[in-house]
Scaffold this motif. Structure first.
Motif, PDB file in Angstrom:
ATOM      1  N   GLY A   1       0.479  -0.941   0.075  1.00  0.00           N
ATOM      2  CA  GLY A   1      -0.015  -0.105  -0.195  1.00  0.00           C
ATOM      3  C   GLY A   1       0.789   1.011  -0.074  1.00  0.00           C
ATOM      4  N   GLN A   2       2.018   0.891   0.213  1.00  0.00           N
ATOM      5  CA  GLN A   2       3.205   2.353   0.044  1.00  0.00           C
ATOM      6  C   GLN A   2       4.200   2.496  -1.252  1.00  0.00           C
ATOM      7  OE1 GLN A   2       4.914   2.470   3.938  1.00  0.00           O
ATOM      8  NE2 GLN A   2       6.334   0.921   3.674  1.00  0.00           N
ATOM      9  N   PRO A   3       4.795   3.443  -2.053  1.00  0.00           N
ATOM     10  CA  PRO A   3       5.563   4.053  -3.194  1.00  0.00           C
ATOM     11  C   PRO A   3       6.794   2.816  -2.728  1.00  0.00           C
ATOM     12  CG  PRO A   3       4.710   5.469  -2.472  1.00  0.00           C
ATOM     13  CD  PRO A   3       3.736   4.462  -1.557  1.00  0.00           C
ATOM     14  N   VAL A   4       7.612   1.438  -3.596  1.00  0.00           N
ATOM     15  CA  VAL A   4       8.276   0.805  -2.654  1.00  0.00           C
ATOM     16  C   VAL A   4       9.306   1.338  -3.374  1.00  0.00           C
ATOM     17  CG1 VAL A   4       7.122  -0.855  -5.351  1.00  0.00           C
ATOM     18  CG2 VAL A   4       8.749   1.048  -5.692  1.00  0.00           C
ATOM     19  N   ALA A   5      10.083   0.654  -2.547  1.00  0.00           N
ATOM     20  CA  ALA A   5      11.808   1.483  -1.529  1.00  0.00           C
ATOM     21  C   ALA A   5      12.600   2.258  -3.087  1.00  0.00           C
ATOM     22  CB  ALA A   5      12.504   0.232  -1.217  1.00  0.00           C
ATOM     23  N   HIS A   6      12.496   1.152  -3.969  1.00  0.00           N
ATOM     24  CA  HIS A   6      13.584   2.066  -5.076  1.00  0.00           C
ATOM     25  C   HIS A   6      13.380   2.745  -5.590  1.00  0.00           C
ATOM     26  CE1 HIS A   6      10.815  -0.393  -7.950  1.00  0.00           C
ATOM     27  NE2 HIS A   6      11.185  -0.070  -8.257  1.00  0.00           N
ATOM     28  N   LYS A   7      11.840   3.686  -5.061  1.00  0.00           N
ATOM     29  CA  LYS A   7      10.845   4.604  -6.124  1.00  0.00           C
ATOM     30  C   LYS A   7      11.256   5.573  -5.270  1.00  0.00           C
ATOM     31  CE  LYS A   7       9.304   2.820  -9.554  1.00  0.00           C
ATOM     32  NZ  LYS A   7       9.492   3.105 -11.026  1.00  0.00           N
ATOM     33  N   ILE A   8      11.408   5.384  -3.826  1.00  0.00           N
ATOM     34  CA  ILE A   8      12.278   6.676  -2.740  1.00  0.00           C
ATOM     35  C   ILE A   8      13.878   6.840  -2.681  1.00  0.00           C
ATOM     36  CG2 ILE A   8      12.226   7.570  -0.401  1.00  0.00           C
ATOM     37  CD1 ILE A   8       8.858   5.719  -0.392  1.00  0.00           C
ATOM     38  N   TYR A   9      14.520   5.604  -2.740  1.00  0.00           N
ATOM     39  CA  TYR A   9      15.580   5.610  -2.585  1.00  0.00           C
ATOM     40  C   TYR A   9      16.472   5.252  -3.800  1.00  0.00           C
ATOM     41  CZ  TYR A   9      14.406   5.598   2.177  1.00  0.00           C
ATOM     42  OH  TYR A   9      13.540   5.821   3.594  1.00  0.00           O
ATOM     43  N   GLY A  10      16.134   5.026  -4.559  1.00  0.00           N
ATOM     44  CA  GLY A  10      17.001   5.146  -6.061  1.00  0.00           C
ATOM     45  C   GLY A  10      17.229   3.576  -5.747  1.00  0.00           C
ATOM     46  N   VAL A  11      17.065   3.075  -6.928  1.00  0.00           N
ATOM     47  CA  VAL A  11      17.923   1.664  -7.835  1.00  0.00           C
ATOM     48  C   VAL A  11      18.859   1.558  -7.321  1.00  0.00           C
ATOM     49  CG1 VAL A  11      18.585   0.042 -10.029  1.00  0.00           C
ATOM     50  CG2 VAL A  11      16.476   1.716  -9.387  1.00  0.00           C
ATOM     51  N   PRO A  12      20.319   2.248  -7.480  1.00  0.00           N
ATOM     52  CA  PRO A  12      21.324   1.529  -6.810  1.00  0.00           C
ATOM     53  C   PRO A  12      21.301   1.064  -5.105  1.00  0.00           C
ATOM     54  CG  PRO A  12      21.714   3.567  -8.294  1.00  0.00           C
ATOM     55  CD  PRO A  12      20.023   3.098  -7.816  1.00  0.00           C
ATOM     56  N   GLN A  13      20.923   2.408  -4.113  1.00  0.00           N
ATOM     57  CA  GLN A  13      21.082   1.980  -2.819  1.00  0.00           C
ATOM     58  C   GLN A  13      20.162   1.244  -2.101  1.00  0.00           C
ATOM     59  OE1 GLN A  13      19.772   5.810  -0.132  1.00  0.00           O
ATOM     60  NE2 GLN A  13      19.493   4.544   1.485  1.00  0.00           N
ATOM     61  N   THR A  14      18.698   0.887  -2.866  1.00  0.00           N
ATOM     62  CA  THR A  14      18.023  -0.186  -2.659  1.00  0.00           C
ATOM     63  C   THR A  14      19.064  -1.598  -3.198  1.00  0.00           C
ATOM     64  OG1 THR A  14      15.954   1.573  -3.224  1.00  0.00           O
ATOM     65  CG2 THR A  14      16.054  -1.573  -3.166  1.00  0.00           C
ATOM     66  N   ILE A  15      19.945  -2.054  -4.372  1.00  0.00           N
ATOM     67  CA  ILE A  15      19.728  -3.276  -4.644  1.00  0.00           C
ATOM     68  C   ILE A  15      20.989  -3.323  -3.294  1.00  0.00           C
ATOM     69  CG2 ILE A  15      21.653  -4.708  -6.436  1.00  0.00           C
ATOM     70  CD1 ILE A  15      20.277  -2.887  -8.815  1.00  0.00           C
ATOM     71  N   ASN A  16      21.851  -2.316  -3.099  1.00  0.00           N
ATOM     72  CA  ASN A  16      22.891  -2.561  -2.403  1.00  0.00           C
ATOM     73  C   ASN A  16      22.212  -2.797  -0.881  1.00  0.00           C
ATOM     74  OD1 ASN A  16      26.158  -2.224  -1.900  1.00  0.00           O
ATOM     75  ND2 ASN A  16      25.144  -1.357  -0.015  1.00  0.00           N
ATOM     76  N   THR A  17      21.741  -2.463  -0.702  1.00  0.00           N
ATOM     77  CA  THR A  17      20.999  -2.913   0.820  1.00  0.00           C
ATOM     78  C   THR A  17      19.698  -4.075   0.627  1.00  0.00           C
ATOM     79  OG1 THR A  17      19.997   0.196   1.354  1.00  0.00           O
ATOM     80  CG2 THR A  17      18.975  -1.718   2.715  1.00  0.00           C
ATOM     81  N   ALA A  18      19.263  -4.497  -0.149  1.00  0.00           N
ATOM     82  CA  ALA A  18      19.435  -6.296  -0.453  1.00  0.00           C
ATOM     83  C   ALA A  18      20.226  -6.841   0.515  1.00  0.00           C
ATOM     84  CB  ALA A  18      17.969  -6.018  -1.825  1.00  0.00           C
ATOM     85  N   ASN A  19      20.952  -6.302  -0.892  1.00  0.00           N
ATOM     86  CA  ASN A  19      22.265  -7.724  -0.934  1.00  0.00           C
ATOM     87  C   ASN A  19      23.424  -7.721   0.319  1.00  0.00           C
ATOM     88  OD1 ASN A  19      22.215  -8.142  -3.940  1.00  0.00           O
ATOM     89  ND2 ASN A  19      23.579  -6.661  -4.320  1.00  0.00           N
ATOM     90  N   TYR A  20      23.494  -6.474   0.961  1.00  0.00           N
ATOM     91  CA  TYR A  20      24.366  -6.019   2.660  1.00  0.00           C
ATOM     92  C   TYR A  20      22.931  -6.544   3.819  1.00  0.00           C
ATOM     93  CZ  TYR A  20      25.520  -3.547   6.894  1.00  0.00           C
ATOM     94  OH  TYR A  20      26.236  -3.513   7.454  1.00  0.00           O
ATOM     95  N   VAL A  21      21.281  -6.726   2.867  1.00  0.00           N
ATOM     96  CA  VAL A  21      20.390  -7.621   4.222  1.00  0.00           C
ATOM     97  C   VAL A  21      21.283  -9.510   4.077  1.00  0.00           C
ATOM     98  CG1 VAL A  21      18.390  -8.070   4.888  1.00  0.00           C
ATOM     99  CG2 VAL A  21      19.211  -5.747   4.927  1.00  0.00           C
ATOM    100  N   TYR A  22      20.841  -9.399   2.442  1.00  0.00           N
ATOM    101  CA  TYR A  22      20.827 -10.788   2.351  1.00  0.00           C
ATOM    102  C   TYR A  22      22.237 -11.419   3.232  1.00  0.00           C
ATOM    103  CZ  TYR A  22      18.206 -12.202  -1.426  1.00  0.00           C
ATOM    104  OH  TYR A  22      17.473 -12.160  -1.617  1.00  0.00           O
ATOM    105  N   PHE A  23      23.591 -10.728   3.121  1.00  0.00           N
ATOM    106  CA  PHE A  23      24.692 -11.306   3.998  1.00  0.00           C
ATOM    107  C   PHE A  23      24.355 -11.088   5.412  1.00  0.00           C
ATOM    108  CE2 PHE A  23      26.866 -10.056  -0.160  1.00  0.00           C
ATOM    109  CZ  PHE A  23      26.611 -11.581  -0.527  1.00  0.00           C
ATOM    110  N   SER A  24      24.012 -10.468   5.976  1.00  0.00           N
ATOM    111  CA  SER A  24      23.316 -10.503   7.291  1.00  0.00           C
ATOM    112  C   SER A  24      22.770 -10.805   7.367  1.00  0.00           C
ATOM    113  CB  SER A  24      22.907  -8.064   7.699  1.00  0.00           C
ATOM    114  OG  SER A  24      23.736  -7.220   7.529  1.00  0.00           O
TER     115      SER A  24
END
Length: 345
Positions: free
Chosen positions: A92-115
């Motif tokens: 029900g809210q805008p997706v993360a990459h529309k707010i934070y941008g594609v590069p930061q969202t990809i990096n964060t997702a990968n960071y969370v995978y490793f975390s």
């Protein structure tokens, strides 16, 4: 810079970087993850973990870690999935990459995978093993392998779905179900396999077949809801699967039911964003190919199989309650094409 200055710099660099990683930086790079988790869904994975724990009796401290790992992996995968689908809404809210941008969202997702892998280390037993007389379907020493294999399954399934979409290639029903078992089933299997590795009851029972059927059921139900449910429309947009060009289960049936009629294929190719084409396609699937009737029949069969397997395993009131919430009455789709959701993935 003089040689003495370079030597001084080398000596000043820490051998362990984590101890000097500021919490403020951690919060900044996790912002997309914090954002997507700030409005959780119906938490079906947490509910599933609680239900399976009736059978498996995993100690509470280990169960908390498992739940945390599963949620981290799930939400990280959603951030990437939304980018790959060019989605607009999530919960029900805008997706993360529309707010934070594609590069930061990809990096964060990968960071969370490793975390999540780091979090997984908390489940390892001191000494690295357990009583050799204890026989488990999933060994406690196999945790990394379990997660790695299922993340590979997730990305294989996602890769096929993207390939079919981009090549405008409609899979067969069997191919679609196999893809779903890889993609959607992976997260559920991670949860239950990690629980099986730390169970204190029913150590020798394999719960994976039940999880597989459940995962396919949940995804096909989600496909149905995407094209039929008003609540799903509020959370992700009306018939968003059509906008994304996705071959969901009702769409696969609609295409295969009359391969001479290319209405659905042509609409998928257009990736419609306005309601007109979407309503036309949904009406075609409802009245011409009867794809929603067929999907409901498949859902009913899968739900019955899940309930039968639960009964065979001794019964589980909490798991049955989840199924009750997921159940879709077969006559509701005739009431203007809208049904309400219970629990959604």
């Amino acid at each position: 810079m003089s040689s003495s200055q370079r030597f001084s710099l080398l000596n000043s660099l820490p051998s362990t970087l984590e101890s000097q990683w500021p919490q403020a930086n951690e919060s900044l790079i996790l912002e997309p993850f914090t954002y997507i988790t700030s409005k959780p869904g119906e938490e079906i994975r947490t509910l599933l973990i609680e239900a399976f724990n009736i059978w498996l009796a995993v100690p509470s401290d280990q169960l908390e870690v498992i739940d945390r790992v599963v949620q981290m992996l799930h939400n990280a995968s959603l951030m990437l999935d939304d980018i790959e689908d060019d989605a607009q809404l999530r919960r029900g809210q805008p997706v993360a990459h529309k707010i934070y941008g594609v590069p930061q969202t990809i990096n964060t997702a990968n960071y969370v995978y490793f975390s999540a892998y780091k979090e997984l280390s908390k489940l390892r037993r001191p000494g690295g093993g357990e009583d050799e007389n204890v026989v488990r379907v999933v060994g406690a020493s196999d945790l990394d392998l379990v997660v790695t294999e299922e993340l590979l399954n997730l990305h294989r399934g996602q890769g096929l779905e993207i390939l079919w979409r981009d090549l405008l290639q409609c899979p067969t029903e069997e191919e679609y179900i196999s893809m779903v078992n890889s993609k959607t089933g992976s997260g559920f299997r991670i949860a239950v396999k990690l629980m099986m590795a730390h169970a204190t009851k029913n150590l020798d029972i394999d719960f994976v077949p039940l999880v597989n059927i459940f995962g396919v059921y949940v995804q096909i139900r989600d496909d149905y809801m995407n094209l039929q449910s008003t609540e799903h429309s509020d959370n992700k947009g009306f018939a968003e699967d059509l906008t994304e060009g996705k071959f969901s289960f009702p769409i696969v049936h609609g295409v295969r039911a009359d391969e001479q009629n290319r209405v659905v294929m042509n609409v998928l190719q257009k990736r419609p964003t306005t309601p007109t084409l979407k309503h036309h396609t949904v009406d075609y699937l409802r009245t011409q190919t009867k794809s929603f009737d067929y999907t409901l029949a498949v859902m009913s069969s899968l739900e019955r199989q899940v309930r039968e397997e639960i009964a065979r395993l001794g019964g589980n009131p909490q798991l049955e309650k989840i199924l009750d919430a997921l159940h879709v009455e077969h006559d509701l789709h005739d009431l203007g094409g809208c049904v309400d959701e219970g629990v959604v993935p």
